[in-house]
Design a protein around this motif. Structure first.
Motif, mmCIF file in Angstrom:
data_model
loop_
_atom_site.group_PDB
_atom_site.id
_atom_site.type_symbol
_atom_site.label_atom_id
_atom_site.label_comp_id
_atom_site.label_asym_id
_atom_site.label_seq_id
_atom_site.Cartn_x
_atom_site.Cartn_y
_atom_site.Cartn_z
ATOM 1 N N PRO A 7 0.823 -1.218 0.000
ATOM 2 C CA PRO A 7 0.000 0.000 0.000
ATOM 3 C C PRO A 7 0.857 1.269 0.000
ATOM 4 C CG PRO A 7 -0.008 -1.025 2.171
ATOM 5 C CD PRO A 7 0.681 -1.989 1.247
ATOM 6 N N ASN A 8 0.382 2.270 -0.763
ATOM 7 C CA ASN A 8 1.016 3.601 -0.817
ATOM 8 C C ASN A 8 2.489 3.549 -1.246
ATOM 9 O OD1 ASN A 8 -1.332 4.986 0.040
ATOM 10 N ND2 ASN A 8 -0.877 4.412 2.164
ATOM 11 N N SER A 9 2.916 2.461 -1.905
ATOM 12 C CA SER A 9 4.338 2.348 -2.254
ATOM 13 C C SER A 9 4.756 3.402 -3.281
ATOM 14 C CB SER A 9 4.639 0.948 -2.791
ATOM 15 O OG SER A 9 3.825 0.647 -3.908
ATOM 16 N N ILE A 10 3.868 3.740 -4.213
ATOM 17 C CA ILE A 10 4.208 4.747 -5.221
ATOM 18 C C ILE A 10 4.415 6.103 -4.571
ATOM 19 C CG2 ILE A 10 3.255 6.054 -7.173
ATOM 20 C CD1 ILE A 10 2.188 3.431 -8.247
ATOM 21 N N SER A 11 3.554 6.434 -3.617
ATOM 22 C CA SER A 11 3.718 7.695 -2.889
ATOM 23 C C SER A 11 5.029 7.711 -2.108
ATOM 24 C CB SER A 11 2.536 7.907 -1.941
ATOM 25 O OG SER A 11 2.722 9.058 -1.153
ATOM 26 N N LEU A 12 5.369 6.572 -1.490
ATOM 27 C CA LEU A 12 6.612 6.498 -0.717
ATOM 28 C C LEU A 12 7.835 6.635 -1.617
ATOM 29 C CD1 LEU A 12 5.683 3.588 1.740
ATOM 30 C CD2 LEU A 12 5.876 6.017 2.280
ATOM 31 N N ILE A 13 7.798 6.003 -2.804
ATOM 32 C CA ILE A 13 8.931 6.105 -3.727
ATOM 33 C C ILE A 13 9.114 7.548 -4.176
ATOM 34 C CG2 ILE A 13 9.802 5.421 -5.992
ATOM 35 C CD1 ILE A 13 8.429 2.724 -5.593
ATOM 36 N N ASN A 14 8.013 8.229 -4.494
ATOM 37 C CA ASN A 14 8.101 9.631 -4.894
ATOM 38 C C ASN A 14 8.602 10.508 -3.759
ATOM 39 O OD1 ASN A 14 6.749 10.482 -7.733
ATOM 40 N ND2 ASN A 14 5.881 8.559 -7.003
ATOM 41 N N GLY A 15 8.392 10.051 -2.536
ATOM 42 C CA GLY A 15 8.884 10.789 -1.384
ATOM 43 C C GLY A 15 10.340 10.511 -1.051
ATOM 44 N N ARG A 40 8.599 1.396 -21.286
ATOM 45 C CA ARG A 40 7.958 2.206 -20.249
ATOM 46 C C ARG A 40 6.801 1.418 -19.655
ATOM 47 N NH1 ARG A 40 5.656 7.806 -22.108
ATOM 48 N NH2 ARG A 40 3.985 6.473 -22.926
ATOM 49 N N PHE A 41 6.788 1.303 -18.342
ATOM 50 C CA PHE A 41 5.732 0.599 -17.625
ATOM 51 C C PHE A 41 4.763 1.608 -17.014
ATOM 52 C CE2 PHE A 41 8.115 -3.574 -16.345
ATOM 53 C CZ PHE A 41 8.289 -3.848 -17.680
ATOM 54 N N LEU A 42 3.543 1.176 -16.833
ATOM 55 C CA LEU A 42 2.604 1.863 -15.944
ATOM 56 C C LEU A 42 2.380 0.915 -14.778
ATOM 57 C CD1 LEU A 42 0.772 4.355 -15.528
ATOM 58 C CD2 LEU A 42 -1.090 3.016 -16.540
ATOM 59 N N ILE A 43 2.872 1.285 -13.578
ATOM 60 C CA ILE A 43 2.795 0.386 -12.430
ATOM 61 C C ILE A 43 1.762 0.906 -11.434
ATOM 62 C CG2 ILE A 43 5.155 -0.424 -12.701
ATOM 63 C CD1 ILE A 43 6.003 1.448 -10.471
ATOM 64 N N SER A 44 1.209 -0.015 -10.649
ATOM 65 C CA SER A 44 0.135 0.310 -9.714
ATOM 66 C C SER A 44 0.415 -0.332 -8.362
ATOM 67 C CB SER A 44 -1.203 -0.199 -10.268
ATOM 68 O OG SER A 44 -2.184 -0.275 -9.248
ATOM 69 N N ASP A 45 0.007 0.396 -7.291
ATOM 70 C CA ASP A 45 0.037 -0.200 -5.951
ATOM 71 C C ASP A 45 -1.375 -0.453 -5.448
ATOM 72 O OD1 ASP A 45 -0.897 2.315 -5.392
ATOM 73 O OD2 ASP A 45 0.795 2.929 -4.139
ATOM 74 N N SER A 46 -2.332 -0.510 -6.379
ATOM 75 C CA SER A 46 -3.776 -0.714 -6.180
ATOM 76 C C SER A 46 -4.504 0.578 -5.820
ATOM 77 C CB SER A 46 -4.078 -1.791 -5.116
ATOM 78 O OG SER A 46 -3.882 -1.290 -3.809
ATOM 79 N N VAL A 47 -3.772 1.637 -5.476
ATOM 80 C CA VAL A 47 -4.383 2.933 -5.171
ATOM 81 C C VAL A 47 -3.971 3.971 -6.211
ATOM 82 C CG1 VAL A 47 -4.528 4.809 -3.484
ATOM 83 C CG2 VAL A 47 -4.474 2.429 -2.709
ATOM 84 N N SER A 48 -2.662 3.986 -6.522
ATOM 85 C CA SER A 48 -2.114 4.964 -7.463
ATOM 86 C C SER A 48 -1.344 4.251 -8.567
ATOM 87 C CB SER A 48 -1.184 5.947 -6.742
ATOM 88 O OG SER A 48 -1.851 6.607 -5.691
#
Length: 653
Positions: A7-15, A40-48
């Motif tokens: 969960p929220n892994s994309i937000s954490l990576i951007n942070g 180029r991938f489009l990846i998801s963490d189920s939220v973002s």
């Protein structure tokens, strides 16, 4: 079985989190890039969802189907970079956890505002309600809200406001607690730092990142890599003046490669300290798109070192960085390779031809040597060595083959040529390794010694046949006339094994101008004027002239005879002495006996003549002119192998 993404892994990576190794799902895959394949991938963490670039060394994961749309993967090594004002996750290493999976969750495109909101929301995540004043118990009347509306005592669970509608208390009838609203503090201007001393710079060392993660939008970076190749120092002249340049190639522990280029003053700083095989820590360079016409590495960027760049030698050896990286292809695969593509190949050297001089289009002369490689695929290929490769590795290989030892040769970065069959040629960045010490070489040696030496092979290069390519082909004297060689638009180049039967001794050389025109000698005929020499081309008088061969000779083999012309270098190869020495002997010392002995000693000697055949206009008549480019003593060992190979090909047909 349900799958839980991190969960929220994309937000954490951007942070800034690059250590959590999250599970994400690949929602889409696109191939991009015109000069180099990138995914180029489009990846998801189920939220973002977020766009991610796959490092080029992982391209095979997509090509071989190890990851595809819907796959759940674990990101092992990754960074987040800003590219054209957008953040993109660069995936350096990953593992596929589930190959096929239905879409998980209902993710939306990640926005940086989400990251900002996460940083500003209080830890209890509760909004601060308005304060309620003068509240009375149920059924007892009204209560007043500052600048609000009226309270309905018949329905104590709600009240109305002019602008906000109806408010329902969470527990009607109970006493409502008093809450203090959040109040934004008044604006405070930033402090004035003027004249308060210098602002300190961040002098901490830059973070070491993989070569595959480099992009021109990064600020501070450093890479740790081994030098695998170093180019020669080259000088150039253009509209901006004279300059100098050199390049070297780097390889890091993740398999990433990149070229580094230095110009002018930067050359003076780094040319001497860069050594092939050593590991360096490099930072503070600029990245520009790689020029694929000259740069064959699988990287879309190239580093240009500047005055502020640093190159530090790592004194301790790093075994995690390989000495060299190869992507070997079997010779049979080269048959379908694109023209001008760059390949790595390894094979057994089965024949080596003598080195011959070649005149380039710019008027400069270089050397060329052709050898043949075979491997376990049942195919052989011509490898053309150019320039210094002919005298260094080429001479060593010829000496080995001449004594009956057939070495293993590894070619790093050879260029494919498809002129009448496929062949490979060296380029400035090519590297040759004779009998290298790695697994592929040992396997090839074992195969050759245990029977591969006698295994039949088919050449994928130009064949010796009528109507085929005439470049680097053995011919007889009669074939020159019978096949009409030299009568096409371009000259024909052939090799003829023949005897010299006659040499004209009355006009074997001429007096030439020694002055330089640019980087070439004039060499035009000069006439004597008193004690000086006059050059009509340079329009100057000179004290001394040069003497250059213009030798007319008759050569003959078992099929016929023909006249040839030998100029300076090939004339010296035939007569064994400079033209000036022979001129002085005949005309100054007038020693006709000694002069005649030298001429007769060369008659009936057999040579391997490298000939250029071209039709030229003499007055109103077209004549075929045959010029000796090189005259080599016959190497009977190499010549016998050539004849045996010719016989073998005849049987296969």
């Amino acid at each position: 079985m349900p799958v839980n993404l991190t969960p929220n892994s994309i937000s954490l990576i951007n942070g800034g989190d690059v250590n959590s190794k999250p599970l994400v799902q690949v929602m889409d895959i696109k191939l991009i890039g015109s000069t180099q394949e990138r995914y180029r991938f489009l990846i998801s963490d189920s939220v973002s969802t977020q766009h991610a670039m796959l490092a080029t060394q992982l391209n095979d994961r997509v090509k071989t189907g190890q990851v595809k749309k819907g796959s759940v993967v674990q990101l092992i090594d990754y960074i987040c970079s800003t590219v054209q004002n957008r953040k993109i996750i660069v995936v350096l290493n990953m593992e596929t956890i589930i190959l096929d999976c239905e879409p998980i969750g209902n993710p939306k495109i990640f926005s940086e505002s989400e990251l900002t909101a996460q940083k500003t929301i209080p830890s209890n995540n509760l909004p601060q309600p308005v304060r309620v004043n003068n509240y009375s118990a149920p059924n007892s009347g009204t209560f007043n809200l500052q600048n609000s509306g009226t309270f309905n005592s018949q329905n104590p669970g709600s009240f109305s406001t002019p602008n906000s509608g109806t408010f329902r208390a969470p527990n009607a009838g109970s006493i409502v607690r008093s809450f203090q609203p959040t109040v934004q503090p008044p604006y405070q201007p930033p402090p004035n730092f003027r004249n308060h001393g210098p602002i300190l710079k961040n002098e901490a060392p830059a973070r070491i990142i993989p070569i595959a993660a480099l992009n021109p939008y990064q600020g501070r970076w450093a890479i740790k890599a081994r030098v695998t190749a170093k180019g020669d120092l080259r000088r150039y002249n253009n509209a901006r003046g004279d300059g100098k340049v050199f390049s070297f190639d780097l390889l890091d522990s993740d398999g990433g490669e990149i070229r580094v280029t230095c110009f002018n003053a930067v050359v003076d700083r780094f040319y001497e300290i860069i050594e092939v095989g050593r590991v360096y820590l490099i930072s503070k360079g600029s990245l520009k798109p790689a020029q694929k016409n000259f740069n064959h590495l699988k990287n879309e960027w190239e580093i240009f070192l500047e005055a502020t760049s640093t190159v530090d030698l790592c004194t301790e050896e790093d075994d995690s960085i390989p000495k060299q990286q190869f992507s070997f292809r079997h010779i049979s695969e080269i048959e379908s390779a694109e023209n001008n593509s760059i390949v790595d190949v390894i094979g057994i050297v089965i024949s080596v031809n003598p080195s011959v001089p070649i005149l380039r289009k710019n008027g400069m002369e270089t050397q060329r040597r052709i050898l043949n490689l075979k491997d376990t695929s049942g195919r052989s290929v011509e490898l053309t060595l150019w320039g210094d490769f002919c005298n260094k590795e080429g001479q060593k290989l010829q000496e080995m083959v001449d004594v009956g030892f057939f070495p293993v040769l590894s070619v790093k970065s050879g260029k494919v040529n498809d002129f009448s069959g496929k062949s490979i040629g060296t380029i400035p960045s090519t590297q040759l390794f004779i009998n290298p010490d790695f697994a592929e070489a040992h396997e090839l040696r074992e195969w050759f010694d245990s029977g591969g030496k006698n295994a039949a092979t088919v050449s994928i290069s130009r064949e010796i046949a009528a109507g085929g390519a005439k470049n680097e082909i053995h011919k007889t004297v009669s074939q020159i006339k019978n096949e009409g060689l030299g009568r096409s638009e371009k000259p024909d180049w052939v090799t003829v094994r023949a005897f010299i039967t006659f040499i004209k001794s009355d006009s074997f050389c001429y007096t030439a101008c020694p002055l330089m025109i640019g980087d070439r000698q004039c060499n035009k005929k000069v006439t004597q004027s008193g004690n000086r020499w006059q050059c009509d081309r340079c329009n100057q008088e000179i004290d001394e002239c040069d003497y250059r061969y213009l030798l007319q000779a008759q050569i003959q083999d078992q099929t016929g005879l023909t006249w040839v012309t030998a100029f300076q270098e090939s004339g010296e190869e035939i007569l064994g002495c400079p033209a000036k020495e022979l001129y002085m002997l005949k005309y100054e010392l007038q020693d006709d006996v000694r002069f005649g002995e030298i001429i007769r000693s060369r008659v009936f000697n057999q040579y391997l003549f490298r000939l250029k055949i071209k039709e030229e206009l003499y007055g109103d008549e077209q004549r075929v002119k045959i010029t000796v480019i090189r005259a080599d003593q016959v190497n009977y060992s190499s010549e016998s192998r050539y004849l045996l190979d010719l016989i073998s090909k005849s049987f296969r047909k």
